[in-house]
Write an enzyme that holds these catalytic residues in place. Structure first.
Site, PDB file in Angstrom:
ATOM      1  N   CYS A 384      -2.856  10.725  -3.412  1.00  0.00           N
ATOM      2  CA  CYS A 384      -3.153   9.877  -2.926  1.00  0.00           C
ATOM      3  C   CYS A 384      -1.784   9.213  -2.272  1.00  0.00           C
ATOM      4  O   CYS A 384      -1.313   9.074  -2.783  1.00  0.00           O
ATOM      5  CB  CYS A 384      -3.964   9.130  -3.795  1.00  0.00           C
ATOM      6  SG  CYS A 384      -4.544   7.300  -3.048  1.00  0.00           S
ATOM      7  N   CYS A 387      -1.786   5.647  -2.311  1.00  0.00           N
ATOM      8  CA  CYS A 387      -0.924   5.367  -3.825  1.00  0.00           C
ATOM      9  C   CYS A 387       0.299   5.379  -3.723  1.00  0.00           C
ATOM     10  O   CYS A 387       1.171   5.029  -4.310  1.00  0.00           O
ATOM     11  CB  CYS A 387      -2.067   5.855  -4.547  1.00  0.00           C
ATOM     12  SG  CYS A 387      -3.660   5.415  -4.804  1.00  0.00           S
TER      13      CYS A 387
END
Length: 460
Positions: A384, A387
């Protein structure tokens, strides 16, 4: 109707059979004196929420700290079968050329006003001392590698090459850390690699609640007997990693997508998600321990801010963006924040670390440094992108804090040294990550107060 149902689900307590309040089950151990410290949770709560948090949030909204240059396209150095996340909330929107202040784009090391004024003199000096032309390509490459080694020798984390064409500026205020839907085996693999391979833990010791390991029937007592038997340095290392993990989980629970429709997206506190991560019963006693480690992380980073004050007090240092009035105001705010940090009455005593036999202490410090560098490299394996962005920033920030704590002599000597060649240096990337990482842990401490209140209001 959909919004009402979703909100009701979020605010409904997870069914737990034991007696006692929901707030107590998450915060039962989050009180009193912390392990290996002379500080208590309540002092940190009050100091952070009243003194630190408001000033820090104002500082982080300034141009110097909101723009972070990062390479989100580095390949994973440890495995090759990862794929990019397809969730729409995982995307990161980089800045366009016109959105970044000119002063930041000049060069990563030219972040002082003096540097911008001395470019012409530097160019003249380069011409006068241009012996580089007679060097072979091999020698020039070797010199570059030596300089890179010198720059990285005191670092506890890997930094991105800001001159790489793959590095881009990201506006952190427009790409906030929040729940993206990235979870499951892919996310577990990241944390499993950190805990199992980079926390000085032998494979024979089973970590509690490891989602990628079969249940061995151990209630965690074996793990904690092993942890308490470690030297204080290795125990501190584990608690820092655990605290960072807990802080990230707190952010994701506090900024959760509660509802989405054609007109708006509603982000807010997901009490149920917080309970799943920290409730004593739902985590087999692990959740409250993790929250205590979050406070330990706070103390470490707060201590680093107190120690770095002489570096930023130098007249030659400016938070340079090319906007003189704003830059001066931001430096005043920065120094005010650091003086407040220094005034904290119960700082962590880092002199207790690496204080034994000099040879053994040096070896342990190098192991500590190399292991944390490895963790910072693992962030390039996060699928991600959002993230990955915040994971890289927070590990770099913690790595910079550790660099500061263990460079005490160089920092203390700075007021008596020439400004042209100080023995201790921070790149802009390190400065931005240091303060934003502390901003994240400060926000976590503030959010714990919010969750404590929300949980106290739930019907039992």
């Amino acid at each position: 109707m959909k919004s009402f149902i979703l909100l009701a689900l979020v605010l409904t307590s997870v069914h737990v059979t034991t007696a006692g309040s929901a707030a107590h089950r998450c915060f039962c151990q989050v009180t009193g004196t912390l392990d290996d410290c002379a500080c208590d949770v309540e002092t940190i709560d009050s100091f952070n929420n009243k003194e630190i948090f408001p000033k820090l949030q104002k500082l982080l909204s300034s141009d110097y700290f909101r723009f972070y240059k990062v390479n989100l396209n580095n390949p994973c150095p440890f495995w090759t079968d990862h794929s990019q996340c397809g969730l729409k909330y995982c995307a990161v929107k980089p800045c366009t050329e016109g959105e970044v202040p000119e002063g930041l784009k000049s060069s990563s090391y030219k972040y002082s006003e003096a540097a911008s004024q001395d470019i012409e003199e530097c160019e003249k000096a380069e011409k006068l001392g241009a012996v580089d032309g007679s060097l072979s390509d091999e020698t020039r490459q070797a010199l570059q590698e030596w300089k890179k080694h010198d720059d990285e020798s005191d670092r506890f984390c890997m930094l991105d090459d800001e001159d790489s064409p793959k590095s881009q500026y990201v506006d952190l205020l427009l790409n906030p850390e929040r729940f993206t839907g990235y979870k499951g085996p892919e996310a577990w693999r990241i944390w499993n690699s950190i805990y199992e391979e980079n926390c000085f833990k032998p494979y024979s010791v089973k970590r509690p609640l490891n989602p990628l390991a079969s249940n061995s029937g151990d209630d965690g007592q074996g793990f904690y007997r092993w942890l308490e038997g470690l030297c204080v340095e290795k125990r501190a290392f584990f608690r820092l990693v655990s605290g960072l993990h807990a802080s990230i989980n707190t952010h994701l629970s506090a900024r959760y997508l509660l509802d989405e429709n054609w007109f708006e997206m509603k982000w807010g506190h997901n009490v149920s998600e917080f309970q799943q991560r920290f409730d004593e019963e739902l985590t087999e006693g692990e959740g409250p321990k993790r929250l205590r480690n979050l406070y330990f992380l706070y103390l470490i980073e707060l201590r680093a801010l107190a120690k770095i004050l002489p570096y930023f007090e130098r007249p030659a240092f400016h938070l340079y963006t090319g906007q003189r009035t704003q830059d001066n105001e931001n430096k005043k705010l920065l120094l005010e924040l650091l003086h407040v940090a220094k005034s904290f009455p119960l700082h962590f005593d880092e002199t207790a670390l690496f204080a034994g036999n000099k040879k053994e202490a040096m070896k342990l410090k190098e192991d500590f440094k190399m292991t944390f560098k490895n963790i910072s490299r693992i962030m390039d394996c996060v699928e991600c992108f959002k993230c990955r962005l915040w994971g890289k920033l927070q590990t770099q920030g913690l790595g910079t804090a550790l660099k500061i704590l263990f460079s005490e002599r160089q920092i203390e000597a700075m007021p008596n040294m020439s400004n042209t060649n100080p023995s201790f240096q921070l790149s802009r990337q390190e400065i931005v990550s240091l303060f934003n990482a502390f901003g994240r842990i400060s926000t976590s401490v503030r959010e714990l107060e919010n969750f404590r209140s929300l949980l106290s209001n739930l019907k039992q």
